[in-house]
Write an enzyme that holds these catalytic residues in place. Structure first.
Site, mmCIF file in Angstrom:
data_model
loop_
_atom_site.group_PDB
_atom_site.id
_atom_site.type_symbol
_atom_site.label_atom_id
_atom_site.label_comp_id
_atom_site.label_asym_id
_atom_site.label_seq_id
_atom_site.Cartn_x
_atom_site.Cartn_y
_atom_site.Cartn_z
ATOM 1 N N ARG A 1 6.592 -96.455 63.418
ATOM 2 C CA ARG A 1 5.909 -96.596 62.134
ATOM 3 C C ARG A 1 4.426 -96.365 62.320
ATOM 4 N NH1 ARG A 1 9.099 -100.679 58.269
ATOM 5 N NH2 ARG A 1 10.268 -98.948 57.419
ATOM 6 N N GLN B 1 5.024 -90.749 59.230
ATOM 7 C CA GLN B 1 5.479 -91.170 57.892
ATOM 8 C C GLN B 1 6.414 -90.179 57.206
ATOM 9 O OE1 GLN B 1 2.140 -92.604 55.619
ATOM 10 N NE2 GLN B 1 2.343 -94.655 56.460
ATOM 11 N N ASP C 1 10.031 -90.895 58.046
ATOM 12 C CA ASP C 1 10.480 -92.284 57.951
ATOM 13 C C ASP C 1 11.662 -92.428 56.984
ATOM 14 O OD1 ASP C 1 10.801 -94.980 57.764
ATOM 15 O OD2 ASP C 1 8.708 -95.438 57.319
ATOM 16 N N SER D 1 12.360 -95.867 55.242
ATOM 17 C CA SER D 1 11.600 -96.092 54.013
ATOM 18 C C SER D 1 12.169 -95.270 52.863
ATOM 19 C CB SER D 1 10.122 -95.735 54.219
ATOM 20 O OG SER D 1 9.529 -96.669 55.072
ATOM 21 N N TYR E 1 6.825 -104.907 60.568
ATOM 22 C CA TYR E 1 8.031 -105.714 60.371
ATOM 23 C C TYR E 1 7.696 -107.206 60.454
ATOM 24 C CZ TYR E 1 10.744 -101.462 61.093
ATOM 25 O OH TYR E 1 11.275 -100.209 60.965
HETATM 26 P P1 NAD Z 1 12.453 -104.532 56.457
HETATM 27 O O1 NAD Z 1 13.434 -103.697 55.725
HETATM 28 O O2 NAD Z 1 12.597 -104.734 57.916
HETATM 29 O O3 NAD Z 1 12.400 -105.979 55.766
HETATM 30 C C1 NAD Z 1 12.290 -106.136 54.373
HETATM 31 C C2 NAD Z 1 11.305 -107.227 54.064
HETATM 32 O O4 NAD Z 1 11.881 -108.512 54.367
HETATM 33 C C3 NAD Z 1 10.000 -107.154 54.855
HETATM 34 O O5 NAD Z 1 8.930 -107.033 53.953
HETATM 35 C C4 NAD Z 1 9.974 -108.485 55.618
HETATM 36 O O6 NAD Z 1 8.666 -108.991 55.755
HETATM 37 C C5 NAD Z 1 10.814 -109.363 54.734
HETATM 38 N N1 NAD Z 1 11.344 -110.610 55.338
HETATM 39 C C6 NAD Z 1 11.830 -110.833 56.582
HETATM 40 N N2 NAD Z 1 12.223 -112.132 56.716
HETATM 41 C C7 NAD Z 1 11.997 -112.733 55.523
HETATM 42 C C8 NAD Z 1 12.182 -114.046 55.019
HETATM 43 N N3 NAD Z 1 12.697 -115.024 55.781
HETATM 44 N N4 NAD Z 1 11.826 -114.302 53.723
HETATM 45 C C9 NAD Z 1 11.307 -113.333 52.936
HETATM 46 N N5 NAD Z 1 11.095 -112.072 53.366
HETATM 47 C C10 NAD Z 1 11.436 -111.770 54.633
HETATM 48 O O7 NAD Z 1 10.972 -104.009 56.213
HETATM 49 P P2 NAD Z 1 10.496 -102.621 55.602
HETATM 50 O O8 NAD Z 1 10.564 -102.685 54.132
HETATM 51 O O9 NAD Z 1 11.195 -101.488 56.265
HETATM 52 O O10 NAD Z 1 8.993 -102.555 56.080
HETATM 53 C C11 NAD Z 1 8.134 -103.626 56.027
HETATM 54 C C12 NAD Z 1 6.709 -103.096 55.995
HETATM 55 O O11 NAD Z 1 6.438 -102.166 57.046
HETATM 56 C C13 NAD Z 1 6.334 -102.308 54.749
HETATM 57 O O12 NAD Z 1 6.106 -103.042 53.628
HETATM 58 C C14 NAD Z 1 5.092 -101.608 55.239
HETATM 59 O O13 NAD Z 1 3.970 -102.442 55.138
HETATM 60 C C15 NAD Z 1 5.384 -101.350 56.671
HETATM 61 N N6 NAD Z 1 5.700 -99.933 56.856
HETATM 62 C C16 NAD Z 1 4.821 -99.181 57.591
HETATM 63 C C17 NAD Z 1 5.078 -97.833 57.757
HETATM 64 C C18 NAD Z 1 4.121 -96.968 58.534
HETATM 65 O O14 NAD Z 1 3.082 -97.439 58.885
HETATM 66 N N7 NAD Z 1 4.473 -95.729 58.828
HETATM 67 C C19 NAD Z 1 6.213 -97.240 57.239
HETATM 68 C C20 NAD Z 1 7.092 -98.041 56.502
HETATM 69 C C21 NAD Z 1 6.816 -99.384 56.337
#
Ligand code: NAD
Length: 366
Positions: free
Chosen positions: A122, A127, A130, A133, A227
């Site tokens: 990530r 991106q 990805d 996402s 994450y």
């Molecule tokens: P994910 O699918 O792994 O998890 C979904 C969500 O669940 C996350 O936001 C996590 O914080 C949340 N979560 C975990 N345990 C929890 C709990 N007990 N209660 C409530 N929420 C909980 O995550 P995702 O959506 O794939 O990605 C998370 C973040 O990563 C994104 O929002 C973004 O900021 C970042 N991201 C960065 C890049 C990049 O830099 N290239 C790309 C994609 C995402």
């Protein structure tokens, strides 16, 4: 360099790894693309469009795989499909490196160089590749449409000659990519929306979409790649207790909370479901890894205490046209990264190549 696109064989899978638009970009760049007949049909991409885009549409496995340097798929291959992949070829798919280590071992024994779409680092440069996402975006959107369809109430506030209808109240738990898309979709439908996540950075993102941040007094940490870190047993228990108090206030709860490689955190205990109003709906996007709700039955839709709990899995496959289009663009970005001048040139010093590679045949290295 030849790229093979098989028809997906996993039950219920309607997506395809490359769509005609992307095949056309690849053939124009000098790649040869073979597509199994019918590969795109379930995603509304007929064979004729692949042929027009310059692909060779073939009906037998031997013409598909013969001489292929790369095989691109959505789901991991079955044993038979794996056996058909030429020695030393590159395989790109969701290979589930964290949840299916045996599958990764099989690839390794077969001498296939496997790139897992889940393992794309990530970082900003990666991106466009990805796929977690892009597919989470589809799932978050669809989850809300399912909830709206199942709920015996309107989402928006309505002012009618027969009086006013109050808007639905929606809570989204886990506001990563899928959760933020769910919040945006529920807002567009006119619901009053709240969101919660353990990562502190999320509050602002939730609020910028016009939703309220539900303050449960629980703040977790963000690990590498954005994450969440897994909560401790005590923190999780506190989260359950807090949610149990708040959840009866909502008509719809969409849950998306995940921690990579771990079972989904159980956020909603059975007692919280029992306290919800009859007709309320929970859509549990974490069903595939066990579910965020204690009463979720993965792959099914059940009714418990007059609450509908939707644990359907693979929602991206239920919107196969756009899910495939986005996925294909992710695959294109990875393919052209691995073969910048039209031939594979695997540089394992590169963060993306090394990060996404889950099995490696030494001879394939540059
Ligand atoms: P994910 O699918 O792994 O998890 C979904 C969500 O669940 C996350 O936001 C996590 O914080 C949340 N979560 C975990 N345990 C929890 C709990 N007990 N209660 C409530 N929420 C909980 O995550 P995702 O959506 O794939 O990605 C998370 C973040 O990563 C994104 O929002 C973004 O900021 C970042 N991201 C960065 C890049 C990049 O830099 N290239 C790309 C994609 C995402």
């Amino acid at each position: 360099m030849k790229i093979a696109v098989p028809k997906e064989s996993a039950a219920g899978e309607r997506r395809v790894a490359l769509v005609p638009e992307v095949v056309s970009r690849l053939t124009k760049a000098g790649f040869a693309v073979a597509v199994e007949a019918g590969a795109g049909t379930r995603a509304s991409f007929p064979d004729a469009q692949y042929a027009e885009a310059g692909a060779d549409v073939v009906s037998d496995a031997s013409s598909l795989y013969s001489g292929a340097d790369a095989v691109v798929r959505v789901q991991r291959p079955s044993d038979d499909e794996l056996a058909a992949i030429p020695d030393g070829a590159v395989l790109i798919a969701f290979l589930q490196p964290l949840t299916d280590p045996d599958g990764v071992d099989r690839l390794s024994r077969r001498g296939v160089t496997g790139f897992a779409m889940e393992a794309i680092p990530r970082i900003t440069r990666a991106q466009p590749m990805d796929a977690l996402s892009s597919q989470a975006t589809v799932a978050g959107y669809k989850a809300v449409l399912i909830a709206a369809e199942r709920l015996p109430r309107f989402f928006p506030m309505l002012t009618t000659a027969a009086g006013t209808i109050a808007p639905a109240k929606v809570l989204v738990l886990g506001a990563g990519v899928a959760g933020l898309q769910a919040i945006a979709t529920a807002r567009r439908l006119g619901a009053v929306v709240s969101g919660f996540d353990v990562r502190p950075a999320v509050r602002e993102q939730v609020e910028s979409l016009g939703a309220a941040f539900l303050d449960l007094g629980i703040i977790g940490e963000e690990s590498e790649g954005g994450y969440a870190r897994e909560l401790s047993a005590a923190e999780l228990e506190r989260q359950q207790e807090e949610l149990e108090k708040r959840i009866p206030d909502y008509d719809v709860v969409v849950t998306t909370a995940l921690v990579p490689g771990r079972p989904a955190p159980k956020l909603i205990p059975a007692s919280a479901v029992e306290a919800m109003r009859p007709g309320s709906v929970i859509v549990d996007l974490a069903a595939e890894t066990g579910g965020n709700c204690e009463l979720t039955s993965p792959g099914e839709e059940v009714e418990r205490s007059e609450v509908r709990i939707v644990g359907l899995t693979n929602l991206p496959s239920t919107m196969p046209f756009h899910a495939s289009q986005l996925y294909a663009r992710n695959v294109f970005a990875l393919l052209t990264h691995l073969a910048p001048e039209g031939e594979l040139k695997l540089d394992f010093e590169d963060e993306i190549t090394a990060g996404a590679c889950v099995t490696r045949r030494e001879e394939a290295a540059a």
